[in-house]
Write an enzyme that holds these catalytic residues in place. Structure first.
Site, PDB file in Angstrom:
ATOM      1  N   GLN A  93       2.964   9.938   1.308  1.00 49.31           N
ATOM      2  CA  GLN A  93       4.294   9.321   1.407  1.00 49.31           C
ATOM      3  C   GLN A  93       5.224   9.699   0.258  1.00 49.31           C
ATOM      4  O   GLN A  93       6.425   9.477   0.346  1.00 49.31           O
ATOM      5  CB  GLN A  93       4.169   7.793   1.466  1.00 49.31           C
ATOM      6  CG  GLN A  93       3.500   7.279   2.730  1.00 49.31           C
ATOM      7  CD  GLN A  93       3.342   5.780   2.679  1.00 49.31           C
ATOM      8  OE1 GLN A  93       2.350   5.277   2.155  1.00 49.31           O
ATOM      9  NE2 GLN A  93       4.315   5.061   3.184  1.00 49.31           N
ATOM     10  N   GLY A 146       0.839  -1.190   0.000  1.00 47.11           N
ATOM     11  CA  GLY A 146       0.000   0.000   0.000  1.00 47.11           C
ATOM     12  C   GLY A 146       0.876   1.243   0.000  1.00 47.11           C
ATOM     13  O   GLY A 146       2.025   1.204   0.458  1.00 47.11           O
ATOM     14  N   CYS A 191       5.723  -0.168   7.390  1.00 48.26           N
ATOM     15  CA  CYS A 191       5.384   0.995   6.567  1.00 48.26           C
ATOM     16  C   CYS A 191       6.625   1.398   5.776  1.00 48.26           C
ATOM     17  O   CYS A 191       7.728   1.449   6.328  1.00 48.26           O
ATOM     18  CB  CYS A 191       4.938   2.147   7.466  1.00 48.26           C
ATOM     19  SG  CYS A 191       4.527   3.641   6.558  1.00 48.26           S
ATOM     20  N   LEU A 192       6.432   1.701   4.490  1.00 44.66           N
ATOM     21  CA  LEU A 192       7.567   2.108   3.654  1.00 44.66           C
ATOM     22  C   LEU A 192       8.195   3.407   4.157  1.00 44.66           C
ATOM     23  O   LEU A 192       9.351   3.689   3.865  1.00 44.66           O
ATOM     24  CB  LEU A 192       7.114   2.270   2.199  1.00 44.66           C
ATOM     25  CG  LEU A 192       6.670   0.968   1.506  1.00 44.66           C
ATOM     26  CD1 LEU A 192       6.044   1.271   0.158  1.00 44.66           C
ATOM     27  CD2 LEU A 192       7.836   0.007   1.357  1.00 44.66           C
ATOM     28  N   HIS A 229      -2.438   7.772   6.874  1.00 40.17           N
ATOM     29  CA  HIS A 229      -1.401   8.596   6.226  1.00 40.17           C
ATOM     30  C   HIS A 229      -1.981   9.901   5.711  1.00 40.17           C
ATOM     31  O   HIS A 229      -1.354  10.959   5.820  1.00 40.17           O
ATOM     32  CB  HIS A 229      -0.780   7.851   5.035  1.00 40.17           C
ATOM     33  CG  HIS A 229       0.335   6.924   5.389  1.00 40.17           C
ATOM     34  ND1 HIS A 229       1.472   7.335   6.039  1.00 40.17           N
ATOM     35  CD2 HIS A 229       0.507   5.601   5.161  1.00 40.17           C
ATOM     36  CE1 HIS A 229       2.292   6.308   6.199  1.00 40.17           C
ATOM     37  NE2 HIS A 229       1.732   5.229   5.678  1.00 40.17           N
ATOM     38  N   HIS A 238      -4.675   1.906   7.517  1.00 43.23           N
ATOM     39  CA  HIS A 238      -3.293   2.404   7.602  1.00 43.23           C
ATOM     40  C   HIS A 238      -3.074   3.521   6.571  1.00 43.23           C
ATOM     41  O   HIS A 238      -2.484   4.565   6.874  1.00 43.23           O
ATOM     42  CB  HIS A 238      -2.349   1.211   7.365  1.00 43.23           C
ATOM     43  CG  HIS A 238      -0.898   1.525   7.309  1.00 43.23           C
ATOM     44  ND1 HIS A 238       0.020   0.962   8.178  1.00 43.23           N
ATOM     45  CD2 HIS A 238      -0.161   2.304   6.467  1.00 43.23           C
ATOM     46  CE1 HIS A 238       1.233   1.409   7.887  1.00 43.23           C
ATOM     47  NE2 HIS A 238       1.147   2.214   6.842  1.00 43.23           N
ATOM     48  N   GLU A 239      -3.587   3.317   5.333  1.00 41.71           N
ATOM     49  CA  GLU A 239      -3.381   4.321   4.272  1.00 41.71           C
ATOM     50  C   GLU A 239      -4.194   5.593   4.546  1.00 41.71           C
ATOM     51  O   GLU A 239      -3.704   6.706   4.311  1.00 41.71           O
ATOM     52  CB  GLU A 239      -3.738   3.740   2.902  1.00 41.71           C
ATOM     53  CG  GLU A 239      -2.939   2.513   2.466  1.00 41.71           C
ATOM     54  CD  GLU A 239      -1.439   2.634   2.650  1.00 41.71           C
ATOM     55  OE1 GLU A 239      -0.903   3.756   2.579  1.00 41.71           O
ATOM     56  OE2 GLU A 239      -0.786   1.603   2.906  1.00 41.71           O
TER      57      GLU A 239
HETATM   58 NI    NI Z   1       2.503   3.233   5.597  1.00 44.09          NI
END
Ligand code: NI
Length: 177
Positions: free
Chosen positions: A51, A46, A95-96, A141, A137-138
């Protein structure tokens, strides 16, 4: 398509609240495609526009992470949680933007989300399990919230210190998703 740079914590742009898109037009579609390419390259499941430094309410996901499975990217603009279950589940999230950190986060086990698809059509989706976790989660963000913000202050501060040190030393932390 173009690969975008993924911001990592602590970066103030990850704290911004993203703005809704007016409509899913060619520019938003291009952003979605670039985000999908970036997510695949980083081996993520995701990615939120926040991000990649774009403060718009756009997210992409793909949970078909087996190499032999067909790619099935989900692209959403202005995703909104309409309903979530009272029952919670706990999942070890990564998470990236918080590389190398995996911690259990408790969230509602199921949710219903409304969004605009890449044709600018309104859609609704019922999600459970990992997809429900990923959507929440997204959307976090887009509201400037990282999964580590769900942890205790003590744990979060330890993680942020570790990430700051890694940045200072120029270490590329391992990335999983
Ligand atoms: Ni993330």
């Amino acid at each position: 398509m173009a690969r975008l740079t993924i911001l990592t914590a602590p970066d103030p742009r990850l704290k911004l609240v993203a703005q809704p898109v007016v409509a899913v037009d060619d520019a938003v579609r291009r952003l979605m495609e670039d985000m999908v390419e970036t997510m695949y390259a980083a081996r993520g499941i995701g990615l939120a526009a926040t991000q990649v430094g774009v403060a718009q309410r756009v997210v992409v996901m793909d949970l078909s992470d087996m190499p032999e499975a067909p790619k099935q990217p989900l692209k959403m603009a202005n995703p909104e949680i309409l309903w979530h279950s009272d029952q919670d589940s706990s999942y070890q999230e990564g998470c990236l933007s918080v590389p190398g950190v995996f911690e259990n986060v408790t969230r509602p086990d199921a949710c219903k989300v409304r969004y605009l698809d890449e044709q600018n059509e309104v859609r609704e989706l019922n999600a459970t399990g990992l997809l429900a976790t990923c959507i929440q989660h997204e959307i976090d963000h887009l509201n400037g919230t990282l999964f580590v913000d769900h942890l205790s202050n003590l744990k979060r501060n330890m993680i942020i210190k570790k990430l700051e040190k890694a940045k200072r030393l120029g270490q590329a932390a391992p990335v999983a998703f």
